[in-house]
Structures are given as structure tokens and as C-alpha cells.
Write a protein that holds these residues in place. Structure first.
Motif, mmCIF file in Angstrom:
data_model
loop_
_atom_site.group_PDB
_atom_site.id
_atom_site.type_symbol
_atom_site.label_atom_id
_atom_site.label_comp_id
_atom_site.label_asym_id
_atom_site.label_seq_id
_atom_site.Cartn_x
_atom_site.Cartn_y
_atom_site.Cartn_z
ATOM 1 N N LYS A 125 -9.568 23.912 2.805
ATOM 2 C CA LYS A 125 -8.754 22.698 2.747
ATOM 3 C C LYS A 125 -8.345 22.468 1.299
ATOM 4 C CE LYS A 125 -7.947 19.503 5.934
ATOM 5 N NZ LYS A 125 -8.282 19.057 7.238
ATOM 6 N N GLN A 126 -7.124 22.053 1.101
ATOM 7 C CA GLN A 126 -6.596 21.782 -0.238
ATOM 8 C C GLN A 126 -6.617 23.015 -1.135
ATOM 9 O OE1 GLN A 126 -8.603 18.292 -1.722
ATOM 10 N NE2 GLN A 126 -7.488 16.936 -0.350
ATOM 11 N N ARG A 186 -15.470 24.236 11.433
ATOM 12 C CA ARG A 186 -15.517 23.172 10.436
ATOM 13 C C ARG A 186 -15.678 23.749 9.035
ATOM 14 N NH1 ARG A 186 -19.695 18.105 9.635
ATOM 15 N NH2 ARG A 186 -21.095 19.593 8.692
ATOM 16 N N ARG A 243 -12.474 25.347 7.840
ATOM 17 C CA ARG A 243 -11.495 24.306 7.512
ATOM 18 C C ARG A 243 -11.832 23.645 6.181
ATOM 19 N NH1 ARG A 243 -11.138 21.584 13.255
ATOM 20 N NH2 ARG A 243 -9.326 22.641 14.110
ATOM 21 N N VAL A 244 -13.114 23.296 6.006
ATOM 22 C CA VAL A 244 -13.518 22.603 4.788
ATOM 23 C C VAL A 244 -13.350 23.511 3.577
ATOM 24 C CG1 VAL A 244 -15.486 21.618 3.567
ATOM 25 C CG2 VAL A 244 -15.106 21.045 5.944
#
Lengths: 266, 252
Positions: free
Chosen positions: A30-31, A23, A26-27
Motif C-alpha cells: 500500500k502506498q 491483508r 495489501r499492507v
């Protein structure tokens, strides 16, 4: 032994630790456009800056060796510094989870160390590749006898700081501000941008030897560029390692005490 | 004989409230130590010496005014917080559905959140992989499952949270005010699922201000007032007492 108890509890929640790490990765990326490449960029940028700024403290190395050693050291430092600074807010940053669900809270600081450990592995791999390309030689395998325990002790030391600070920050939010300053100061008294052979002055050297990170970074640097390791270095490494492990035991007991009050305070 | 799954013996829970706000600061504490000043502390007794036993398969409602101690009890049962005194024994896996979206990461998609939330509720990898398709199907989120949770409506978050929690295979299920949101159709689906779980002998603890729903499902009620257990038994009787206290207060 609290170390064994904690290990068993984490083993039960292995899947949660794994998910927290996934997690977080990914966080974090992300973006972002270049994603995981940001992990490489940080130590790379640091070593470039140090390379051009502090060429006068090479410590008898040629420029290629100097750059290699900077990249190895800053990778290791980035691991320590990122783990500690992210972990500090890892529990206090999730009040909704802490007060609504039960799980071993130690998973949070540990997962941040694990994420940084992935970054470190990528960086060390890249550093080794650079070593082969720039110096035209494979790192001396015999030196791994020193490199592996040095890294292992740094990981335990990092876990120590991460767990302790994440717990304390729930009770005293001052640590959130104290940690970045302390990390910056600590970097100057750790052999990251210089080696122990560099001409940094006896005054500073007399302070540096009291830093527990110093013998670990020192033996790591020496092994990378094939400077002979003396018995004194090995003794220092083992002493620091032993203290770190002992401290971890007490640290976990202290965290357990903090843990029982966390949900009421946060 | 060993039919009890939650056992409270003389449990007491005190919260300490310091006089200078909720957060302690290092500066204040150090200053206090240097001045040899004892910090004034106020204690709040959320649970006053309480004992009760809940048996396996019971559907128990916790009733009481705000601040009666219901939420603190749920936190004690789920091990989120520790009692100040007394002993709590809980047998089995506890699943808590305390608040809408607590535990969701809003940047991540529904599917990514399922893995994390399931892990937090104590599932392992194999169980999660097996349960994931059922969770997605039950939540009726369809294509929304791959969209970040921040774009979900509150009803959708509730559906996802409930779907995950019921598929964790808990032994004890704590539900705190979860029927407040969600449309009629999904609420009915939840009841159907709850009925299924009841048939499997799963213990339920419900906290809700919705009298109608509680009366429909619960088999036993505990009435709390200011941290004390004042009634234990029939649901209708508990509500009669609870409602009478409200009437007296409004008359005054």
C-alpha cells in the motif's frame, strides 16, 4: 501427531489464513509506487552486487551461468530470510488481537511464510525466464527430481524457524534483535553467493557442511546449472529433510505449550 | 437436558508476575540459571475457584468493581487464555466484541477489514460473501466503507465492529463495554438487533458499567468481587448488593 492436528485446525481456519495473507500483501505494498515489483528487486539487487563483487569465486562457471545461479540462490535465500525475519514479530506485534480474540496463533507466522512463498514463486519464474534467454536453453527437466524436494525441505525448515521464533519472541523480546544478526551470519555459511565448487578455502568449507541449509542449497544449485549430482548429495538431502520433518513435530508441540501462556505474557 | 452452553467447574486462574517488570529477558533468565538463583514470583489470583453454569438463551450480566475478574472470565470463555486449574466447557461459536477497533488494520479500508475480521471470528468465505452487504448496510457507513479505517471516528469503528460481530451468527455473544461510544440512534438500533438475536435463543454475556442498560436487557446477573462469585440471580437484587458495597466504601 501434532503435525496432523495442526493441519486440521488450520484447515478449519483456512479462510483466516487466506485473509491474513491477502491483508499482509495489501499492507506491504500500500502506498508504494511499484508495488509487487519490490519482491523482484531485492534478490535482483543482491545478485548484481554479488556478481560484480565476487566474480573471483565463480567456481568454474562462465559469467552468464554465474549470474543465473546467483539469482536463483538469492531468490531462495530471500524467501528464507524474509519469512523468518517478518515472522519473528508476527505474534508479538499484534498484542491487541492476541488478547482480544481467539484464533490459532500459528496462523500468523505461517501467513508470513506464505507471503514470502508468493514472492519466491515470482522470482523463480523470472529466474527461469532469464535462464532461457541468457543461456539459450530450457532447464533440464530431469533435475526437477532434486529441485522440488530441495525447495520443499527449505519451506519446512523455514516454517520451523518462523513458528519457533514467533513463539519465543513473545516471551523473550531479545530474539527480535538476535534474528537479523544471525541471518546475516548464516548467509555467509550458506552457498548463496558462491557454490560448493568455488574457491572459498577448506577452512570455511569444513564449517559450512554443518549448516543444515547447505545440502539443500547445494543440490538446488547443482541441478540448475547441470552439475552432476552424486549419491552423497542425495543422502545428505534426505537426512536433512528427515530431521527437519521430525523437528517440525517437536516444534509444534513446543509451540502449543507456549501458546497456552501467550495471552497472559504479551 | 443438555441445555447448558457455558460450564465452569472449579476454575482457577493465576497470573504470574515476575519481580523485574513485565517482560522476561533472555539475559536475566540465563543469569538467574547461572547464579542458581530462584526468581521471585508473585502470583495474582484473578479467579478463585469458581463454578457456574449458563444456559442457552440466557442474557447474563457480569457485575463487579474493576479488577473483580470480569474481563478474565470473558477471556476464559472465548479461549483466549487457559485456566490454571479446573474445567471449562463451551458449546457453540463465540463472538467477542471486547474493545473498540481491536483487530482492525488501520491502513486498510472498512470493506477490506470486514473480510479479515469476519475470518477471525470464524466465518468461512461463503458466509462472508453473503454477510458483507448486510454488514455494510447495518453499519450505515455508506461511502466511508472504502476509506482506510484510520480515518474513521471512534463511533464509526464501533458501528463497523458491532455490525460484523452480529452477522457472524454466534451462539454466544460476549459484549464488553460497547455501549460507551456511539450515538443514541445507533445504540437503539443495536438494541433492536440484540432483541432479534435474543428471540433466536442466542446467549448473551454483558459487561457494562451502565446500570440502566443492563437492567433493561439482562435476565440474570453474576456479581463478582476480587475473583469470587458472591451473588448469582436477579439483576435488581445484584445491583442492590453491588451499590451497597460502594456506599460502605465511600462512607469510610
Amino acid at each position: 501427531m501434532e503435525i496432523i492436528k495442526t493441519y486440521l485446525e488450520i484447515k478449519k481456519f483456512k479462510f483466516l489464513l487466506q485473509q491474513t495473507v491477502i491483508r499482509e500483501i495489501r499492507v506491504r505494498y500500500k502506498q508504494t509506487y511499484i508495488g509487487i515489483l519490490w519482491a523482484i528487486l531485492q534478490p535482483l539487487a543482491f545478485s548484481c552486487i554479488f556478481y560484480f563483487l565476487f566474480s573471483y569465486i565463480k567456481g568454474g562457471l562462465n559469467s552468464k551461468e554465474h549470474f543465473i545461479i546467483l539469482f536463483f540462490s538469492t531468490s531462495l535465500w530471500t524467501f528464507f530470510s524474509n519469512s523468518v525475519s517478518f515472522a519473528t514479530n508476527s505474534i508479538s506485534g499484534h498484542p491487541s488481537l492476541i488478547t482480544k480474540v481467539y484464533f490459532p496463533r500459528i496462523i500468523f507466522p505461517m501467513s508470513f511464510v506464505a507471503v514470502s512463498l508468493i514472492d519466491l514463486s515470482i522470482n523463480l519464474l523470472l529466474a527461469t525466464v532469464l535462464h532461457v534467454i541468457l543461456l539459450n536453453q530450457i532447464p533440464n527437466m530431469l533435475n526437477f527430481v532434486y529441485v522440488i524436494p530441495a525447495i520443499a525441505f527449505i519451506i519446512i525448515l523455514t516454517l520451523n524457524c518462523a513458528v519457533l521464533l514467533s513463539g519465543l519472541n513473545v516471551f523473550y523480546r531479545d530474539f527480535k534483535y538476535l534474528v537479523p544478526i544471525s541471518l546475516q551470519l548464516l548467509m555467509f555459511i550458506t552457498p548463496v553467493m558462491y557454490t560448493m565448487n568455488s574457491n572459498i578455502g577448506e577452512n570455511i568449507k569444513s564449517i559450512i557442511i554443518y549448516n543444515p541449509l547447505t545440502p539443500l542449497f547445494d543440490i538446488f544449485q547443482k541441478s540448475i546449472i547441470n552439475i552432476p549430482v552424486i549419491t552423497e548429495d542425495i543422502i545428505r538431502l534426505l537426512v536433512v529433510g528427515l530431521i527437519t520433518i521430525l523437528f517440525f513435530e517437536f516444534n509444534l508441540r513446543f509451540f502449543k505449550k507456549l501458546n497456552s501462556k501467550m495471552a497472559d505474557i504479551i | 437436558m443438555n441445555n447448558s452452553c457455558i460450564n465452569f467447574t472449579n476454575v482457577n486462574k493465576r497470573y504470574t508476575i515476575s519481580d523485574n517488570g513485565s517482560y522476561a529477558s533472555l539475559r536475566d533468565d540465563i543469569a538467574n540459571i547461572l547464579n542458581f538463583k530462584k526468581k521471585k514470583k508473585t502470583h495474582l489470583e484473578a479467579i478463585k475457584t469458581m463454578s457456574f453454569t449458563i444456559n442457552k438463551g440466557e442474557i447474563v450480566a457480569f457485575i463487579g468493581h474493576n479488577g473483580a475478574g470480569k474481563s478474565t472470565l470473558l477471556k476464559l470463555i472465548s479461549k483466549i487464555t487457559q485456566p490454571t486449574e479446573g474445567k471449562i466447557k463451551v458449546n457453540g461459536r463465540v463472538a467477542t466484541l471486547m474493545e473498540l477497533g481491536a483487530g482492525f488494520h488501520h491502513e486498510l479500508s472498512g470493506r477490506e477489514n470486514i473480510a479479515f475480521f469476519a475470518a477471525i471470528l470464524g466465518m468461512n468465505k461463503e458466509e462472508m460473501i453473503e454477510a458483507a452487504p448486510k454488514i455494510i448496510e447495518f453499519s450505515e457507513l455508506g461511502d466511508f466503507i472504502d476509506i482506510p479505517v484510520k480515518k474513521y471516528s471512534s463511533g464509526m469503528q464501533l458501528r463497523l465492529g458491532f455490525s460484523i460481530a452480529v452477522h457472524v451468527n454466534p451462539d454466544i455473544f460476549l459484549l464488553d463495554e460497547i455501549f460507551a461510544v456511539g450515538d443514541k440512534q445507533f445504540t437503539q438500533k443495536c438494541f433492536k438487533k440484540i432483541d432479534e438475536l435474543i428471540a433466536k435463543n442466542i446467549t448473551f454475556i454483558l459487561v457494562s458499567h451502565n446500570e440502566e442498560i443492563i437492567k433493561k436487557i439482562a435476565t440474570r446477573a453474576l456479581l463478582f468481587d476480587h475473583g469470587q462469585l458472591v451473588f448469582d440471580g436477579d439483576v435488581n437484587e445484584a445491583y442492590n448488593r453491588y451499590n451497597s458495597t460502594i456506599k460502605i466504601e465511600t462512607k469510610l
